[in-house]
Design an enzyme around this catalytic site. Sequence first.
Site, PDB file in Angstrom:
ATOM      1  N   GLY A 130      11.373  95.905  17.904  1.00 50.72           N
ATOM      2  CA  GLY A 130      11.829  96.612  19.097  1.00 50.72           C
ATOM      3  C   GLY A 130      13.563  96.335  18.827  1.00 50.72           C
ATOM      4  O   GLY A 130      13.937  95.849  17.818  1.00 50.72           O
ATOM      5  N   GLY A 131      14.185  96.646  19.933  1.00 48.22           N
ATOM      6  CA  GLY A 131      15.541  96.275  19.811  1.00 48.22           C
ATOM      7  C   GLY A 131      16.007  94.863  19.926  1.00 48.22           C
ATOM      8  O   GLY A 131      17.178  94.523  19.521  1.00 48.22           O
ATOM      9  N   PHE A 132      15.089  94.054  20.232  1.00 45.94           N
ATOM     10  CA  PHE A 132      15.193  92.536  20.457  1.00 45.94           C
ATOM     11  C   PHE A 132      15.186  92.084  19.055  1.00 45.94           C
ATOM     12  O   PHE A 132      15.677  90.908  19.137  1.00 45.94           O
ATOM     13  CB  PHE A 132      14.545  91.976  21.281  1.00 45.94           C
ATOM     14  CG  PHE A 132      14.816  92.728  22.796  1.00 45.94           C
ATOM     15  CD1 PHE A 132      16.050  92.773  23.227  1.00 45.94           C
ATOM     16  CD2 PHE A 132      13.904  92.968  23.437  1.00 45.94           C
ATOM     17  CE1 PHE A 132      16.132  93.315  24.604  1.00 45.94           C
ATOM     18  CE2 PHE A 132      13.876  93.393  24.870  1.00 45.94           C
ATOM     19  CZ  PHE A 132      15.191  93.704  25.332  1.00 45.94           C
ATOM     20  N   GLY A 133      14.182  92.240  18.292  1.00 42.30           N
ATOM     21  CA  GLY A 133      13.853  91.756  17.027  1.00 42.30           C
ATOM     22  C   GLY A 133      12.438  92.423  16.692  1.00 42.30           C
ATOM     23  O   GLY A 133      11.921  93.334  16.905  1.00 42.30           O
ATOM     24  N   LEU A 144       3.762  93.206  13.597  1.00 41.80           N
ATOM     25  CA  LEU A 144       2.854  94.177  14.577  1.00 41.80           C
ATOM     26  C   LEU A 144       3.872  95.277  15.137  1.00 41.80           C
ATOM     27  O   LEU A 144       3.480  96.282  15.457  1.00 41.80           O
ATOM     28  CB  LEU A 144       2.663  93.104  15.930  1.00 41.80           C
ATOM     29  CG  LEU A 144       1.346  92.474  15.621  1.00 41.80           C
ATOM     30  CD1 LEU A 144       1.492  91.463  16.788  1.00 41.80           C
ATOM     31  CD2 LEU A 144       0.238  93.069  15.258  1.00 41.80           C
ATOM     32  N   GLY A 145       5.198  95.033  15.041  1.00 41.92           N
ATOM     33  CA  GLY A 145       6.264  96.114  15.307  1.00 41.92           C
ATOM     34  C   GLY A 145       7.524  95.428  15.471  1.00 41.92           C
ATOM     35  O   GLY A 145       7.823  94.004  15.308  1.00 41.92           O
ATOM     36  N   ASP A 157      12.056  98.489  31.444  1.00 42.62           N
ATOM     37  CA  ASP A 157      11.965  99.170  30.306  1.00 42.62           C
ATOM     38  C   ASP A 157      10.076  99.344  30.279  1.00 42.62           C
ATOM     39  O   ASP A 157       9.540  99.111  29.415  1.00 42.62           O
ATOM     40  CB  ASP A 157      12.005  98.273  29.220  1.00 42.62           C
ATOM     41  CG  ASP A 157      12.206  99.229  27.741  1.00 42.62           C
ATOM     42  OD1 ASP A 157      12.107 100.538  27.779  1.00 42.62           O
ATOM     43  OD2 ASP A 157      12.411  98.578  26.842  1.00 42.62           O
ATOM     44  N   VAL A 189       8.325  91.712  15.804  1.00 41.90           N
ATOM     45  CA  VAL A 189       6.929  91.076  16.485  1.00 41.90           C
ATOM     46  C   VAL A 189       5.808  90.830  15.437  1.00 41.90           C
ATOM     47  O   VAL A 189       5.612  91.644  14.608  1.00 41.90           O
ATOM     48  CB  VAL A 189       6.448  91.969  17.752  1.00 41.90           C
ATOM     49  CG1 VAL A 189       5.218  91.135  18.380  1.00 41.90           C
ATOM     50  CG2 VAL A 189       7.451  92.187  18.465  1.00 41.90           C
ATOM     51  N   LYS A 200       7.441  86.803  18.728  1.00 44.29           N
ATOM     52  CA  LYS A 200       8.665  87.757  18.946  1.00 44.29           C
ATOM     53  C   LYS A 200      10.204  87.014  18.528  1.00 44.29           C
ATOM     54  O   LYS A 200      10.320  86.126  18.972  1.00 44.29           O
ATOM     55  CB  LYS A 200       8.890  88.306  20.175  1.00 44.29           C
ATOM     56  CG  LYS A 200       9.713  89.394  20.651  1.00 44.29           C
ATOM     57  CD  LYS A 200       9.778  89.852  21.807  1.00 44.29           C
ATOM     58  CE  LYS A 200       9.654  91.496  21.951  1.00 44.29           C
ATOM     59  NZ  LYS A 200       9.537  91.826  23.133  1.00 44.29           N
TER      60      LYS A 200
END
Length: 882
Positions: free
Chosen positions: A570-573, A567-568, A686, A575, A589
């Site tokens: 981000g900085g954390f990993g 799905l996308g 955020d 999704v 996630k």
Amino acid sequence: MAHAAAAALALLVFFCAQARDAAVHVVDAAATLSQGQSLGATDKLVSAGGTFELAFFTPTGGDPSRRYLGVMYAQSTEQTVPWVANRDVPVSAGSAYSATVTAAGELQVLEGDRVVWRTDNSATTTSPGTAGGEQAANVTLTVLDTGNLQLAAGDGGPVIWQSFDHPADTFLPGMSITLDRRGGGAVRRTLFTSWRSPADPGTGDFTLGQDPLGSAQLYIWQTTGGQNTTYWRSGQWANTNFVGVPWRSLYVYGFKLNGDPNNGSGVMSYVFNTYNSSEYRFMLHSNGTETCYMLLATGDWETVWSQPTIPCQAYNMCGANAQCAAAADGGQAVCTCLTGFEPRNVSEYSNGNWTQGCVRSSPLPCGGEPNVSGAGAGAGVGVGFADLPGVKLPNFAAWGSTVGDAAACEQSCLGNCSCGAYSYSTGTGCLTWGQDLLDIYRFPDGEGYDLQIKVPAYLLETGSKRRRWTTVVVAVVVAVAVLAGCGLLLWKCRRRIKEKLGIVVGSEETKATQPSLLPLREARQDFSGPKQTDQEEAEGGKKFELPIFSLETVAAATGDFSADNKLGEGGFGHVYKGRLPGAEEVAVKRLSRGSVQGMEEFKNEVILIAKLQHRNLVKLLGCCIQGEEKILVYEYMPNKSLDGFLFDPARRGLLDWKTRFHIIEGIARGLLYLHRDSRLRVVHRDLKASNILLDHDMIPKISDFGMARIFGGDQNQVNTNRVVGTLGYMSPEYAMEGLFSVRSDVYSFGILILEIVSGQKNSSFHHMEGSLNIVGYAWQLWNADRGERLIDPAILPACSVREALRCVHMALLCVQDHACDRPDIPYVVMALGSDSSVLPMPKPPTFTLQCTSSSDRDGIFPDKVDESYSACDLTVTMLHGR
Ligand SMILES: *[C@@H]1O[C@H](CO)[C@@H](O)[C@H](O)[C@H]1NC(C)=O
Ligand SMILES: *[C@@H]1O[C@H](CO)[C@@H](O)[C@H](O)[C@H]1NC(C)=O
Ligand SMILES: *[C@@H]1O[C@H](CO)[C@@H](O)[C@H](O)[C@H]1NC(C)=O
Ligand SMILES: *[C@@H]1O[C@H](CO)[C@@H](O)[C@H](O)[C@H]1NC(C)=O
Ligand SMILES: *[C@@H]1O[C@H](CO)[C@@H](O)[C@H](O)[C@H]1NC(C)=O
Ligand SMILES: *[C@@H]1O[C@H](CO)[C@@H](O)[C@H](O)[C@H]1NC(C)=O
Ligand SMILES: *[C@@H]1O[C@H](CO)[C@@H](O)[C@H](O)[C@H]1NC(C)=O
Ligand SMILES: *[C@@H]1O[C@H](CO)[C@@H](O)[C@H](O)[C@H]1NC(C)=O
Ligand SMILES: *[C@@H]1O[C@H](CO)[C@@H](O)[C@H](O)[C@H]1NC(C)=O
């Protein structure tokens, strides 16, 4: 047992056999009862979603020979009956009793042929067009999923009668508590009446309703032996909460006051519209205690708050002009006279009976009274105000809605000889009192409101001189600190630009800071008594269980983390979209490996965050911890994130102004919950369009809340250079100093409002109109009185321009350079919710413009500036004190 089962079976067979005949009884579990049908002893109507049912019952512990018709929660483990029809006239268990919808369209409870209870449709018709009394065709009785029982003419026809207009002891979402003063002297009110005892639904001693005088307060009255006394009052409605229940913003659960307390011939209604209407209820117990409960997934009820639970919360424990504080041990009432007052007759108080209260120790110098301090002339001379912080404000206040600030409020009291005290807060506005101050409760932990009591000036003199000195010293220190801070800020800003990866060490703000989320459980004794605290403790330990998924399950659900399901990122990993074996769609996630955080710590924090439950926050369903893997499983949001609508020319038209305004309101409620009402006190850090997810009904859900802390590791650890914050949404002090507080979230929220109104991405703004970012652009337009040009052209035709401009105004207040200039979230929701209050003028956004834009231009930050970036090491500091 076997006998009962056999009987049930026999009944079932009987019903099946009868089904083809003209129905006399209804088959179990229908949702409606039609005219001529009747509901027998063992039948029930069940609402479409299965949340409520209507059936005959005997209260738990009650006399089994007495049967009542009631609406009950279907999913609660214990019998919970929010509404009873024949509460004072039970039918006998031995008789042939039933409930039926008559030819006249009434609901009747019958014992044999005798009518013991009926709906009086003629008196209670809520919709025009259906006159009661005469033949009504095709009337049906329906139990709705809200718990409302309705008689309606025909399919979807007008409602003839509904139980929500005739409440028992329970206030449910969807109901309203109304005070209708349109009839001049004759007020009409919604009143709730307690049961006689937990085992007897008969009309009890306690009644709850709005103050008939229109003070916007809820009261509980007690009627015993013909005597009617006030038992409890909520305190004034302060836009998000009641003054007497300051730590719970009922507003975040959708509780609202409609109407204006100052309109003596209008309607005032408390309404309560939760997302999930079967989740909350307010109940007036037979002992006079009002409790708000939440239904847990287990079917148990959790107490959200309850009052009165200690003597001080009961009405006027200490009499006039005294304050009530709870003793540290046991919570008994400790009464003391207010500043400037003394006991009326000391010997009267020896037995702890304070009903006489206190009197002024010396008269106020006003209106012909001797001028005690001897100086000057006129009202207000020789008097001052003694500050009483942290209290439930007294009863019988006069609302001064036109008075704009604290100074004006003070003046209005000073200039009025009969004014004995005032209080000003953003929630309540200006309140003033006459000479007697009744029912003041001193909160134990500094919650509550400040009361300014008018006293002769000489009582304050020594204190105020010292205070003046202190003020001067503090002012000088602050000024020096601010100058030093600004210098430092500028220096750091420049240094950042030079070094590109400048490491900024976060420093603590003035208030208490906490490096970890862990010990944030609120220490609120009277939240619902010490018992509740123990319970919360237990929840944190074992009662609250967050589902732990195995890696296999999660991998299977996401097609082994296939790229198709992504799905996308981000900085954390990354999704992924997934489908759990129960066919439930989830968002998964998967966190990047190598987080330094310990396993126990991770688990604890995830559990704490899973407990953040609010309709405007995305829900954490579970997690998976295996080896290096740390995975979080969230509810799946079919409409994805807000940016997908807002910044897509093809889809932005789908979000009309009404929806956008609801989204702004929803985000504000979610933030209010995070900042104030959750047990954790979380600063999100955020907030941005891509972190606002939308469900089926376009209800916004803040996602990623508090997560940054979890992955950031401990403040003292080396590996702290993690993503927190997004350029363009970050407040100057956060972007530059790593300083954050609830006001940096307010800043991000301001940017978000501007984006929602304009449909423009903040980061794309340097292309427009020669202005550097959305803040500068919005300011220029707004300042030039051309604010409506900011509104997204896609929605302009059907847009409430006034409402949109108010949002822009609020946004400009939120994005002011200095954190302390920005409003807090309770103020934001209050001001967004009412169009009468006057907003202050925002200051021009100078600093923001210079700093972020210059760093943009210098190419310090990645090209896609709206992406989370990790170039800048912002220290994680959790600020939660107040
Ligand atoms: C009552 O309902 C029946 C069946 O649904 C329908 O045929 C009839 O027209 C209705 N009568 C009225 C007066 O609405
Ligand atoms: C008790 O008195 C109050 C205030 O006058 C009134 O509003 C309320 O309805 C009374 N309660 C009952 C049960 O009569
Ligand atoms: C007061 O309320 C009534 C009824 O809702 C309304 O007609 C009237 O305009 C209101 N008055 C003011 C001054 O707002
Ligand atoms: C009133 O009853 C409720 C429910 O049984 C209980 O939790 C509460 O402690 C009682 N309050 C008082 C003051 O007795
Ligand atoms: C509402 O809450 C109840 C109890 O927690 C739950 O069983 C039900 O599924 C919820 N409904 C929705 C639509 O979330
Ligand atoms: C104070 O109260 C005591 C006991 O009730 C009574 O005897 C006395 O007269 C009172 N004094 C005054 C000044 O009212
Ligand atoms: C307290 O004093 C008032 C008047 O002085 C009296 O009416 C009331 O009964 C007393 N209450 C108690 C609990 O003694
Ligand atoms: C108190 O102030 C009033 C206000 O004008 C003045 O008229 C009066 O003489 C003063 N009284 C005394 C005792 O100073
Ligand atoms: C003076 O204060 C009293 C008490 O707050 C209030 O009832 C009254 O309306 C005020 N008078 C004026 C002229 O403001």
